[in-house]
Design an enzyme around this catalytic site. Structure first.
Site, PDB file in Angstrom:
ATOM      1  N   THR A  26      -6.184  -8.391 -11.381  1.00 29.32           N
ATOM      2  CA  THR A  26      -6.985  -8.853 -10.248  1.00 29.32           C
ATOM      3  C   THR A  26      -6.696  -7.994  -9.019  1.00 29.32           C
ATOM      4  OG1 THR A  26      -5.307 -10.453  -9.566  1.00 29.32           O
ATOM      5  CG2 THR A  26      -6.991 -11.211 -11.121  1.00 29.32           C
ATOM      6  N   GLY A  27      -7.659  -7.957  -8.084  1.00 33.80           N
ATOM      7  CA  GLY A  27      -7.437  -7.255  -6.832  1.00 33.80           C
ATOM      8  C   GLY A  27      -7.504  -5.749  -6.948  1.00 33.80           C
ATOM      9  N   ILE A  34      -2.808  -0.884  -4.692  1.00 36.43           N
ATOM     10  CA  ILE A  34      -1.779  -1.090  -5.714  1.00 36.43           C
ATOM     11  C   ILE A  34      -2.408  -1.497  -7.039  1.00 36.43           C
ATOM     12  CG2 ILE A  34       0.216  -2.500  -6.365  1.00 36.43           C
ATOM     13  CD1 ILE A  34       0.948  -2.689  -3.429  1.00 36.43           C
ATOM     14  N   GLY A  35      -3.430  -2.363  -6.982  1.00 38.24           N
ATOM     15  CA  GLY A  35      -4.084  -2.794  -8.214  1.00 38.24           C
ATOM     16  C   GLY A  35      -4.670  -1.635  -8.999  1.00 38.24           C
ATOM     17  N   SER A 170       5.225 -11.203  -1.571  1.00 39.15           N
ATOM     18  CA  SER A 170       5.713 -10.671  -0.300  1.00 39.15           C
ATOM     19  C   SER A 170       6.596 -11.715   0.359  1.00 39.15           C
ATOM     20  CB  SER A 170       4.546 -10.323   0.626  1.00 39.15           C
ATOM     21  OG  SER A 170       5.016  -9.946   1.911  1.00 39.15           O
ATOM     22  N   TYR A 179      -0.066 -15.799   5.022  1.00 41.08           N
ATOM     23  CA  TYR A 179       0.121 -14.862   3.903  1.00 41.08           C
ATOM     24  C   TYR A 179       1.484 -15.075   3.251  1.00 41.08           C
ATOM     25  CZ  TYR A 179       0.770 -10.365   1.507  1.00 41.08           C
ATOM     26  OH  TYR A 179       1.022  -9.379   0.578  1.00 41.08           O
TER      27      TYR A 179
END
Length: 267
Positions: A26-27, A34-35, A170, A179
């Site tokens: 995903t992403g 990064i994905g 994170s 986040y």
């Protein structure tokens, strides 16, 4: 007298199945993300790749969406010998996870590795975060992670020891409260899967890649992060991708239920 045949000794866990196993990532909406780095690395290691992206998220962010990125990434994966599909998916919608798995299974077969690099990340702190933003962060970063893992666990049918779940997390919360808080929930959900899916022989790990510049950093932030890292540089998508590649391999099958720091020793 007890002989060796009296012991209940399980066979060693297996790696990915023969042929090209399938990873759902995903992403994967931008070629520098990064994905996308993970997708390219796994494709080079012999995986077929299904990936999701959500252009509306990038449109809201300062870097903007990258026109043609899903097609470009698909082409790069195909050049590595991978079969691939790209699915635009709004993971804030609780029905999306099941729909994504339905489409992937219909078009490519069963998923062996689930790699979650999607996120909602809008800077705000304790005093200025809105309820709407807080809820959206938890919908995307925490709830969608749970729903994706739930679908994976319900549908996984490959050999014991071949399944992999990996999430990217994170620990940054100051000035980035929704986040960081929702990523903390993601950690707990992922690590729970290492135990609750033990009957499937699926491993589940979370990776904290530290600060990786995928277009969001100012020059000041770049310099600060590089100075704060003993190796004197920023992390790259390739750094994270190599760790994901190892975790997805046969050799990485004994690492399970871990929160792995892959940040160059960032203080």
């Amino acid at each position: 007298m007890t002989t060796s045949t009296d012991h209940d000794e399980r066979a060693p866990e297996q790696g990915p199945p023969a042929g090209r196993p399938l990873a759902l990532i995903t992403g994967v909406g931008r070629t520098v993300g990064i994905g996308a780095g993970i997708a390219r690395r796994l494709a080079a290691s012999g995986w077929d790749i299904a990936f999701t992206y959500w252009s509306s998220y990038d449109d809201r962010m300062s870097w903007g969406s990258e026109p043609g990125a899903p097609e470009a990434i698909s082409q790069q994966l195909a050049e590595q010998g991978a079969s691939t599909i790209a699915i635009e998916a709004d993971l804030a919608d609780p029905g999306t996870s099941a729909r994504v798995f339905d489409e992937v299974e219909q078009r490519m077969g069963g998923v062996t590795a689930l790699v979650m690099s999607h996120c909602e990340s809008v800077d705000s702190g304790l005093l200025d975060t809105t309820v709407e933003s807080f809820d959206r962060h938890f919908a995307v970063n925490a709830r969608a992670t749970w729903l994706l893992i739930r679908e994976f666990g319900r549908r996984f049918a490959a050999a014991r020891g071949t399944g992999r779940i990996i999430s990217l997390t994170s620990d940054h919360t100051i000035g980035n409260l929704p986040y960081g808080a929702s990523k903390g929930a993601l950690d707990r959900i992922t690590l729970a899967a290492a135990h609750e899916l033990a009957h499937l022989g699926v491993t589940a790990n979370a990776i904290n890649p530290g600060p990786v510049d995928t277009g969001w950093m100012s020059e000041e932030v770049r310099e600060h992060c590089a100075r704060s890292t003993p190796l004197g540089r920023l992390g790259t998508p390739q750094d994270t991708a190599h760790l994901v590649d190892f975790l997805c391999s046969r050799e990485g099958g004994w690492i399970n239920g871990q929160l792995l720091m892959s940040n160059g020793g960032l203080a």
